[in-house]
Design an enzyme around this catalytic site. Structure first.
Site, PDB file in Angstrom:
ATOM      1  N   HIS A 120      63.193  47.000   8.869  1.00  5.28           N
ATOM      2  CA  HIS A 120      63.267  47.700   7.578  1.00  5.28           C
ATOM      3  C   HIS A 120      61.902  48.160   7.080  1.00  5.28           C
ATOM      4  CE1 HIS A 120      67.456  47.770   6.832  1.00  5.28           C
ATOM      5  NE2 HIS A 120      67.597  46.463   6.886  1.00  5.28           N
ATOM      6  N   ASP A 174      64.400  40.847   8.484  1.00  6.91           N
ATOM      7  CA  ASP A 174      65.845  40.933   8.765  1.00  6.91           C
ATOM      8  C   ASP A 174      66.137  42.234   9.519  1.00  6.91           C
ATOM      9  OD1 ASP A 174      65.099  42.335   6.387  1.00  6.91           O
ATOM     10  OD2 ASP A 174      67.211  42.614   5.888  1.00  6.91           O
ATOM     11  N   GLU A 175      67.288  42.251  10.183  1.00  4.79           N
ATOM     12  CA  GLU A 175      67.828  43.460  10.807  1.00  4.79           C
ATOM     13  C   GLU A 175      66.774  44.245  11.591  1.00  4.79           C
ATOM     14  OE1 GLU A 175      69.775  45.270   7.368  1.00  4.79           O
ATOM     15  OE2 GLU A 175      71.622  44.172   7.818  1.00  4.79           O
ATOM     16  N   VAL A 176      66.175  43.560  12.558  1.00  2.00           N
ATOM     17  CA  VAL A 176      65.157  44.219  13.390  1.00  2.00           C
ATOM     18  C   VAL A 176      65.891  44.949  14.520  1.00  2.00           C
ATOM     19  CG1 VAL A 176      62.978  43.905  14.637  1.00  2.00           C
ATOM     20  CG2 VAL A 176      63.590  42.333  12.797  1.00  2.00           C
TER      21      VAL A 176
END
Length: 480
Positions: free
Chosen positions: A95, A151-153
């Site tokens: 992100h 998060d959310e790599v």
């Protein structure tokens, strides 16, 4: 089912400033309300609203000015005067859209078409992240806690350098993730030995205890486990927290949601949905073993799903939801007593913003109340079947079909009635939109009002405008 109240630790409210950043005066009214509602601190995600300097100046927002250094300092002083701590959240791996979208930073992406993920092999990537963190920490005097995101790599391991690294024996994507986060956390601890470091947990959920133990992260970070769903699986969540604890990460956080997690373009939140999420979190807190040290809960309120997505529910329509979620945590359930506390404090008839009723009273207990009412009214209009499906109504389909438009052979009597109806809807919408815009620019930047209207209003208005213009053209061909 009644649970014990939220057991311990801090109650943080997440301030997501990467969409619809409140004007400073409104921000202070919100902080005042948060303190009255029993909030202990703010998890502040500045993103492009932070006044980065030097080479990082290009990260500042351009559609509206970033907050000034003075405004950031004053916000902290004001929050502290209300007994609230500020914890900045700076993304350091996934992100990172607001950084990696800039042309000079393109070379730091893991893969060229994924704007969010940093390449973990480039030293200048770590230098960039540390420069961002340093500027944020320096503008937060006395800071004790920092959230490094992670998060959310997405697409991790897909870059050319990662593929070469993963081809070596024993190398995995999990280790690739852990090595970068460990590097960042170690650099933070070296620069600020006293700093507590929080990170999102989702990239570690599938990892074994042994992998986590060998990661080098133990004693460096506190995982924040997020789940925003109303039907959060209690057993799965408890076992995840127990796993982190057994791996040596006994200090953990929870993250719930009071808005911005229902759908990427949702306009008005459902309080019940978010209350249900908090009830599930209460069950989790009541079920974990004594070894798991719950440091607190961050109640997230996303303004966008990510930097490049549209605006979701804005802060002013979500305050009843936030108040209801906080009361749920305090009471162990959303009881009649908890409900009446919310409705009395905010001066509303219902905790659901769509049914809260209108008021002529001042907005001292509910900053942004008038805009919330106008937003709900306009949203109802935009979603009314008569307006939204105007092109599908019997008269349009029967007397003003594409066939008729193409040949300009129409019934003037009926098409003029269609024109009149469309014009009436347009007038009502335009009046409501003008009222929303006027109120919205008092609380948010002009760019927010513009974006919100283009997102929610323009797609509904465009077909009505087109029909009125086409009818006028057709009738001119047939009526002397």
């Amino acid at each position: 089912m009644k649970c014990p109240p939220w057991p311990q630790g801090k109650k943080l409210v997440h301030l997501d400033l990467k969409g619809a950043p409140p004007r400073v005066e409104y921000l202070h009214k919100l902080i005042e309300l948060f303190s009255q509602l029993g909030v202990d601190g703010l998890l502040v995600e500045y993103e492009d609203m932070f006044p980065y300097e030097g080479e990082l100046r290009l990260l500042q927002a351009t559609v509206q000015p970033a907050y000034s250094r003075e405004e950031v300092l004053y916000m902290q002083e004001f929050a502290k005067s209300k007994g609230m701590e500020i914890i900045p959240l700076v993304q350091t791996f996934g992100h990172m859209e607001f950084v990696l979208k800039h042309r000079p930073m393109w070379g730091l992406r893991e893969v060229s078409h994924c704007v969010g993920t940093l390449n973990p092999h480039k030293e200048e990537g770590v230098r960039l992240v540390m420069d961002m963190l340093r500027q944020v920490v320096e503008l937060h005097p006395g800071l004790n806690t920092l959230h490094i995101g992670a998060d959310e790599v997405y697409m991790l391991g897909e870059g050319e350098e990662s593929k070469l690294w993963l081809a070596l024996p024993g190398h995995t994507v999990e280790q690739l993730f852990l090595s970068h986060v460990t590097k960042v956390a170690q650099a933070v601890k070296k620069a600020w030995p006293h700093m507590t470091i929080i990170m999102w947990d989702d990239m570690m959920r599938g990892m074994s205890q042994d992998t986590l133990k060998a990661s080098g992260l133990l004693g460096l970070v506190q995982p924040m486990l997020w789940d925003y769903t109303p039907d959060l699986n209690v057993d799965t969540t408890v076992s995840l927290l127990e796993k982190y604890c057994s791996a040596g990460m006994s200090d953990v956080w929870a993250a719930s949601s009071f808005k911005g997690s229902t759908g990427v373009y949702t306009c008005v939140p459902s309080t019940q949905r978010h209350v249900d999420n908090h009830v599930q979190w209460l069950k989790v807190a009541a079920s974990i073993s004594a070894g798991v040290h719950l440091q607190g809960i961050a109640i997230t309120g996303w303004q966008r799903y990510d930097h490049l997505s549209v605006l979701c529910e804005l802060m002013h329509v979500a305050l009843p939801s936030l108040a209801a979620c906080l009361q749920t945590l305090s009471h162990g359930q959303f009881s009649a007593e908890a409900q009446s506390i919310v409705t009395e404090r905010l001066g509303i008839a219902s905790v659901e913003v769509e049914a809260m009723g209108s008021t002529s009273a001042g907005e001292s207990l509910f900053p942004g109340r008038r805009l919330a009412e106008l937003t709900v009214e306009l949203n109802a209009l935009l979603n009314s079947e008569d307006i939204r499906f105007f092109e599908n109504n019997m008269f349009v389909r029967g007397w003003f079909s594409p066939y008729h438009r193409q040949r300009k052979m129409v019934s003037p009597l009926i098409t003029m009635q269609i024109h009149s109806q469309a014009s009436t809807y347009l007038t009502v919408l335009q009046e409501k939109v003008a009222a929303v815009r006027e109120e919205m620019v008092r609380l948010y930047p002009e760019s927010t009002a513009q974006e919100w209207i283009e997102e929610h209003v323009s797609p509904v208005v465009a077909p009505l405008l087109r029909i009125t213009e086409e009818i006028s053209a057709c009738v001119n061909e047939m009526v002397p």
